[in-house]
Design a protein around this motif. Structure first.
Motif, PDB file in Angstrom:
ATOM      1  N   GLY A  70       1.340  -1.292   0.295  1.00  0.00           N
ATOM      2  CA  GLY A  70       0.183  -0.038   0.553  1.00  0.00           C
ATOM      3  C   GLY A  70       0.543   1.048   0.057  1.00  0.00           C
ATOM      4  N   TYR A  71       1.663   0.923   0.010  1.00  0.00           N
ATOM      5  CA  TYR A  71       2.844   2.643  -0.364  1.00  0.00           C
ATOM      6  C   TYR A  71       2.435   2.397  -1.425  1.00  0.00           C
ATOM      7  CZ  TYR A  71       4.605   2.113   4.762  1.00  0.00           C
ATOM      8  OH  TYR A  71       4.374   1.611   6.530  1.00  0.00           O
ATOM      9  N   GLY A 120       8.768  12.151  -3.743  1.00  0.00           N
ATOM     10  CA  GLY A 120       9.909  11.075  -3.623  1.00  0.00           C
ATOM     11  C   GLY A 120      10.240  10.412  -2.610  1.00  0.00           C
ATOM     12  N   LYS A 121       9.511  10.084  -1.409  1.00  0.00           N
ATOM     13  CA  LYS A 121       8.697   9.420  -0.286  1.00  0.00           C
ATOM     14  C   LYS A 121       7.298   8.063  -0.567  1.00  0.00           C
ATOM     15  CE  LYS A 121      10.057  13.465   2.553  1.00  0.00           C
ATOM     16  NZ  LYS A 121       9.771  14.245   4.135  1.00  0.00           N
ATOM     17  N   GLN A 157       5.437   7.763   6.808  1.00  0.00           N
ATOM     18  CA  GLN A 157       6.951   7.033   5.623  1.00  0.00           C
ATOM     19  C   GLN A 157       7.450   5.764   6.102  1.00  0.00           C
ATOM     20  OE1 GLN A 157       9.962   9.095   5.588  1.00  0.00           O
ATOM     21  NE2 GLN A 157      10.939   8.923   3.273  1.00  0.00           N
ATOM     22  N   LEU A 158       7.325   4.580   5.046  1.00  0.00           N
ATOM     23  CA  LEU A 158       7.976   3.652   5.658  1.00  0.00           C
ATOM     24  C   LEU A 158       8.998   3.724   6.380  1.00  0.00           C
ATOM     25  CD1 LEU A 158       8.024   0.709   5.412  1.00  0.00           C
ATOM     26  CD2 LEU A 158       8.787   0.885   3.106  1.00  0.00           C
ATOM     27  N   ARG A 159       9.447   3.482   7.825  1.00  0.00           N
ATOM     28  CA  ARG A 159      10.464   3.047   8.218  1.00  0.00           C
ATOM     29  C   ARG A 159      10.390   2.223   9.417  1.00  0.00           C
ATOM     30  NH1 ARG A 159      12.509   7.864  10.166  1.00  0.00           N
ATOM     31  NH2 ARG A 159      11.077   9.257   9.506  1.00  0.00           N
ATOM     32  N   GLU A 167      16.932   4.594   0.985  1.00  0.00           N
ATOM     33  CA  GLU A 167      16.248   5.784   0.755  1.00  0.00           C
ATOM     34  C   GLU A 167      16.780   6.627  -1.106  1.00  0.00           C
ATOM     35  OE1 GLU A 167      20.408   7.328   2.317  1.00  0.00           O
ATOM     36  OE2 GLU A 167      19.976   7.412   4.045  1.00  0.00           O
ATOM     37  N   ALA A 168      16.388   5.255  -1.539  1.00  0.00           N
ATOM     38  CA  ALA A 168      17.346   6.331  -2.896  1.00  0.00           C
ATOM     39  C   ALA A 168      15.870   6.001  -3.717  1.00  0.00           C
ATOM     40  CB  ALA A 168      17.639   4.902  -4.061  1.00  0.00           C
ATOM     41  N   MET A 169      14.612   4.723  -2.775  1.00  0.00           N
ATOM     42  CA  MET A 169      13.170   4.488  -3.449  1.00  0.00           C
ATOM     43  C   MET A 169      12.599   5.707  -2.339  1.00  0.00           C
ATOM     44  SD  MET A 169      12.119   1.117  -1.710  1.00  0.00           S
ATOM     45  CE  MET A 169      13.626  -0.169  -2.379  1.00  0.00           C
ATOM     46  N   GLY A 170      12.553   6.302  -1.282  1.00  0.00           N
ATOM     47  CA  GLY A 170      12.207   6.652  -0.128  1.00  0.00           C
ATOM     48  C   GLY A 170      11.264   6.655   0.515  1.00  0.00           C
ATOM     49  N   ALA A 171      12.007   5.312   1.115  1.00  0.00           N
ATOM     50  CA  ALA A 171      12.077   5.239   3.049  1.00  0.00           C
ATOM     51  C   ALA A 171      13.283   5.011   3.339  1.00  0.00           C
ATOM     52  CB  ALA A 171      11.544   3.459   2.701  1.00  0.00           C
ATOM     53  N   VAL A 172      12.769   4.649   4.572  1.00  0.00           N
ATOM     54  CA  VAL A 172      13.973   4.657   5.608  1.00  0.00           C
ATOM     55  C   VAL A 172      14.208   3.937   6.713  1.00  0.00           C
ATOM     56  CG1 VAL A 172      14.587   5.982   7.857  1.00  0.00           C
ATOM     57  CG2 VAL A 172      13.530   7.402   5.948  1.00  0.00           C
TER      58      VAL A 172
END
Length: 557
Positions: A378-379, A384-385, A392-394, A421-426
């Protein structure tokens, strides 16, 4: 030089050592043994980690203390090089029978070999075996042994009631003891394979409910092992040869264990402060040993490294599978270990007989595939996140790597962090000290974590993967998995158990709660100027090393 890097796939046993008892090496190097004591007088010196001084096989708290226990004591059952159970000081049989109610019971019969004596010359008899068993089965027992977890006939009436004897524990004669348990328990042989203590020394008048006299002698042990305890002073344990040892009197007059810091293990052998040590195996250590002209052994470790995920903290299996596809294991392990470790594909030591042959990779490193799974969860990309419901996916991952990311799996995490980080997750990496790390792990406080398992004699998966397992940090609760684990406990047939465990391993992989990472090796470093290399055992294995034949160890001529 001899270098052993073999794979063993039969039963394993680490007598008296369970996962979780091994601790870090000490930092003290005071009280060093003088070089004059190590040459010409039949005295060998072995490096050892920090000792707590609890030299009792049923109450020790570190695996280093138990090394001393093994030198001083002799066990009922041992292991051969391939990990098969073999007689120690006793022959043994296992018989499955039906009781009056038609229920299956297992009868274990132990028959002492002729002429076994303790180091004071007193005979070792069935009374000493009974005494040793009753220590572990006492209602007040609070040590590390697990014999009290066996379903011995009458055990509950003894531990929770007024019974003064255990119905299923009987002394048949001076050499024979018989134990009857309900059902079948493949791990029972391991639990019976204990060191036997002399009743006349520890507590001749032993009664149920009082282990105080036994514990009083934790610092002054006596047994039927190859060596006799003399003292523990200034970080040195001093032992002398036991002339009554059943395998024959040791070839050394004396043996000393010198507490040595992990960082000094190579130099201690090179400078002849100690004769043998066990530094962490690495390409650099191998190169150092070869340059210094030292002998060394590389032996598969009975355990493995892994990355775990908490299914309650990360409940969406698609996220867990996405994370699995971001774990680029091979470059990390090759850069850290070179060719002395291998990537594994199932969560079990390759040493175990239950590890599947020719198993294929389950989750390959694939950033695009990982993003597909995150999107399936579902993300969606929002400026860019990777976002879902405004979040945000973390993911937070714990690792105990000295604060400097010094760990074989550390490169895996750093690349995961970059990819996410490149795909917008942490990915938040928490490099904590060991005490903090394991405290959070026990509280199930990590989303993901990096650790290693020490394996035991039997690949019983109950403790770690069953829904009620005390070490189920993954929070995996699967009825099919539970049934496989329980069914594998109901038979001694290795072929059936292997099939059940391999099915269980596939379920664990499909649930994406544990990524197996590496199978490493242990290293023994030996100075050939001090030790007769030919007196070391041939073909050492994870189950049979130089400690297994301390009585054969000789000094160099």
């Amino acid at each position: 030089m001899r270098k052993f890097a073999q794979k063993f796939v039969l039963l394993s046993l680490v007598i008296g050592i369970s996962a979780g008892t091994m601790v870090g090496c000490g930092s003290q190097t005071t009280g060093e043994v003088s070089s004059s004591e190590t040459t010409g007088y039949g005295t060998s010196v072995i490096a050892i980690g920090k000792l707590n001084g609890v030299f009792n096989p049923f109450f020790y708290t570190t695996a280093y203390d138990d090394i001393i226990n093994d030198a001083v004591n002799a066990a009922l059952i041992g292991l051969d090089r391939e990990g098969n159970y073999v007689p120690g000081i006793a022959d043994f049989t296992i018989e499955e029978v039906a009781n009056d109610a038609g229920e299956v019971q297992s009868i274990y019969t132990f028959t002492l070999k002729d002429g076994i004596k303790f180091s004071d010359g007193e005979p070792l008899t069935a009374e000493d075996v009974m005494f040793t068993f009753l220590i572990q089965l006492d209602p007040t027992y609070d040590g590390i042994a697990t014999m009290n977890t066996l379903d011995i006939v009458g055990i509950e009436q003894y531990t929770k009631g007024d019974a003064t004897e255990i119905e299923g524990l009987k002394q048949i004669d001076d050499k024979t003891v018989q134990v009857t348990i309900n059902g079948v328990d493949p791990a029972a042989t391991q639990k019976f394979g204990v060191a036997i203590l002399p009743k006349h020394y520890y507590d001749a008048e032993f009664v149920k409910g009082d282990l105080s006299k036994i514990k009083e002698k934790n610092g002054t042990p006596m047994g039927a092992g190859a060596f006799v305890f003399e003292n523990f002073e200034n970080n040195v344990v001093s032992l002398k040869a036991n002339p009554y040892y059943y395998e024959g009197a040791p070839k050394l007059e004396k043996l000393k264990f010198q507490v040595t810091d992990q960082a000094n293990l190579f130099e201690a052998v090179r400078t002849e402060l100690v004769d043998i040590s066990d530094p962490s195996a690495s390409p650099e250590m191998v190169a150092n040993a070869e340059e210094a002209g030292l002998d060394y052994e590389l032996i598969d470790n009975l355990g493995y490294g892994y990355i775990g995920i908490n299914a309650e903290r990360v409940p969406d299996i698609n996220i867990r599978k996405g994370l699995m596809h971001l774990m680029n294991r091979k470059p990390a392990i090759e850069s850290y270990y070179g060719d002395i470790a291998t990537v594994i594909e199932r969560p079990m030591s390759k040493v175990s007989w239950a590890y599947p042959d020719d198993v294929e990779e389950y989750y390959g490193y694939d950033v695009a595939k990982a993003k597909e799974y995150f999107e399936a969860a579902g993300y969606k990309d929002e400026d860019g996140k990777l976002m879902k419901d405004g979040e945000q996916l973390r993911i937070e991952v714990g690792i105990s790597a000295g604060g400097i990311m010094d760990h074989p799996s550390a490169p895996i995490l750093t690349q995961m962090k970059s990819d996410m980080e490149a795909m917008g997750a942490v990915l938040e990496i928490a490099d904590t000290d060991g005490a903090v790390f394991f405290d959070i792990l026990e509280q199930k406080g990590w989303d993901m974590w990096v650790a290693a398992w020490n394996s035991t004699v039997d690949p019983d998966m109950y403790q770690v993967y069953h829904s009620t397992g005390p070490s189920n940090h993954y929070c995996i609760y699967d009825d099919e998995l539970d049934k496989l684990i329980v069914d594998a406990r109901l038979t001694n047939d290795v072929e059936i158990r292997t099939e059940l465990y391999q099915e269980a391993l596939d379920i664990i992989m499909e649930e994406a709660v544990e990524m197996p990472v590496y199978q490493r090796k242990n290293m023994y470093l030996i100075n050939p100027n001090m030790v007769n290399i030919d007196s070391l055992p041939e073909n050492m294995s994870p189950f049979y090393n130089f400690y297994s034949e301390l009585y054969n160890l000789e000094m160099a001529q």
